[in-house]
Design an enzyme around this catalytic site. Structure first.
Site, mmCIF file in Angstrom:
data_model
loop_
_atom_site.group_PDB
_atom_site.id
_atom_site.type_symbol
_atom_site.label_atom_id
_atom_site.label_comp_id
_atom_site.label_asym_id
_atom_site.label_seq_id
_atom_site.Cartn_x
_atom_site.Cartn_y
_atom_site.Cartn_z
ATOM 1 N N GLU A 104 25.351 54.677 33.785
ATOM 2 C CA GLU A 104 26.641 54.110 34.194
ATOM 3 C C GLU A 104 26.999 54.483 35.624
ATOM 4 O O GLU A 104 27.519 53.656 36.370
ATOM 5 C CB GLU A 104 27.751 54.541 33.236
ATOM 6 N N TYR A 140 36.681 52.989 33.937
ATOM 7 C CA TYR A 140 35.607 52.164 33.406
ATOM 8 C C TYR A 140 34.492 53.016 32.805
ATOM 9 O O TYR A 140 34.065 52.805 31.674
ATOM 10 C CB TYR A 140 35.012 51.228 34.474
ATOM 11 N N ASP A 171 34.918 45.969 33.230
ATOM 12 C CA ASP A 171 34.231 46.011 34.516
ATOM 13 C C ASP A 171 34.344 44.627 35.161
ATOM 14 O O ASP A 171 35.016 43.739 34.651
ATOM 15 C CB ASP A 171 32.773 46.423 34.323
ATOM 16 N N CYS A 204 26.558 27.695 32.870
ATOM 17 C CA CYS A 204 27.416 27.247 31.774
ATOM 18 C C CYS A 204 26.628 26.540 30.666
ATOM 19 O O CYS A 204 27.024 26.564 29.504
ATOM 20 C CB CYS A 204 28.518 26.336 32.306
ATOM 21 N N CYS A 232 35.684 27.195 26.689
ATOM 22 C CA CYS A 232 35.994 27.952 27.901
ATOM 23 C C CYS A 232 37.220 27.334 28.580
ATOM 24 O O CYS A 232 37.226 26.154 28.933
ATOM 25 C CB CYS A 232 34.804 27.937 28.852
#
Length: 307
Positions: A52, A135, A153, A215, A224
DNA sequence: TATGCGTGGGT
DNA sequence: TACCCAAGCAT
């Protein structure tokens, strides 16, 4: 205080569209998730924490080899804590933002001294570690310990902005409304919430990307909000690009690269070869020393920090 | 809250 | 080719 009481009858606890959202994203994740080593079942919380921190502003492809080398050399926090911070800076190599290496070393020391050598498993204690912000604390608690946290994030913010809010891009800075939304979307079940967190991030990283979203490959295409609104362009201030040429950042990078690649202390004259502008060079060197990334020696030479 | 902080691959 | 930008943090 208004205690919320669970319904006695099997009433749906949330609107159907949210359950549908969860199901689609989780199903997509099961089929398309990358096989990353820090997601392997046997990966330690330390491995997750290291990943991370390395992934803060650095792409996965560049982190992978550095993460492997780091964990091979320092399999546990105590292994890193036993070494001088300069070794962390050297191992960081060219991942960028080398202060992260210093903070990861400081985190390892804190974990050894204050947590018995084990990465803490609660958000507050993770947040108290150097280099760990909101985060990263949520990510480690969720990914390493399976807890239920809103993990927000840049990927998650983008997916939420498009799929739910209907905007092309999230706001410049994380807003309270975005945090509220992330909490609202969190599945109730702890284990499901943890899978949801990583799945939304992965969707943002692989499909709902910043530049050219794929997409056609998105499990949320037909629901969406951004697509249904006709893909409106981003409205709002244009993000300022990161200046680079001639900046202190560039000079700092050059100076530190020389120190990383040198086995021992470096003469000031060698560092002088990094950058012609002496005033800027000295300012940057002073800054690196102030940051703890460089240690000046009594004989006028410079080295990566020994303590 | 806005800014400074590295690096290199993708388009 | 010049941007664009990639799992943020600290101040």
């Amino acid at each position: 205080m208004t205690p919320r009481r669970a319904p006695a009858t099997p009433t749906p606890t949330r609107p159907a569209p949210v359950a549908d959202l969860h199901e689609r994203v989780l199903t997509w994740y099961d089929a398309h998730a990358r096989d990353l080593p820090w997601r392997a079942p046997g990966c330690s919380p330390w491995g997750v924490l290291v990943s991370e921190v390395m992934l803060q502003q650095t792409p996965v492809a560049r982190v992978l080899p550095r993460w492997e080398a780091w964990l091979a050399r320092w399999p546990a926090p105590g292994d890193l804590a036993a070494e001088p911070p300069g070794e962390a800076v050297r191992m960081w190599d060219r991942l960028g933002y080398p202060r992260r290496a210093l903070r990861l070393h400081a985190a390892a020391v804190a974990i050894r001294d204050e947590h018995g050598g084990r990465v803490p498993d609660d958000h507050a204690r993770l947040l108290a570690l150097p280099g760990v912000g909101t985060y990263t604390a949520a990510a480690v608690a969720s990914f390493a310990f399976g807890q239920r946290h809103a993990v927000v994030d840049t990927n998650v913010r983008r997916v939420h902005a498009r799929a739910v809010t209907g905007a092309a891009e999230p706001a410049a800075a994380l807003t309270a409304a975005e945090n509220r939304l992330a909490v609202e979307l969190l599945p109730e079940d702890e284990g499901t919430a943890a899978r949801w967190a990583v799945a939304v991030m992965e969707l943002g990283a692989l499909v709902c990307t910043a530049r050219a979203p794929r997409c056609d490959a998105c499990p949320l295409l037909d629901r969406c909000a951004w697509v249904l609104a006709g893909r409106p362009a981003h409205t709002g201030p244009v993000r300022r690009g990161q200046a680079w040429a001639g900046t202190d950042r560039q000079v700092r990078g050059k100076l530190l690269a020389v120190l990383r690649e040198s086995a021992g202390p470096v003469e000031a004259a060698v560092l002088a070869g990094c950058w012609a502008d002496a005033a800027q060079r000295e300012r940057c060197l002073d800054g690196l020393v102030a940051d703890g990334l460089v240690e000046p020696l009594d004989d006028g030479r410079f080295t990566l920090p020994r303590s």
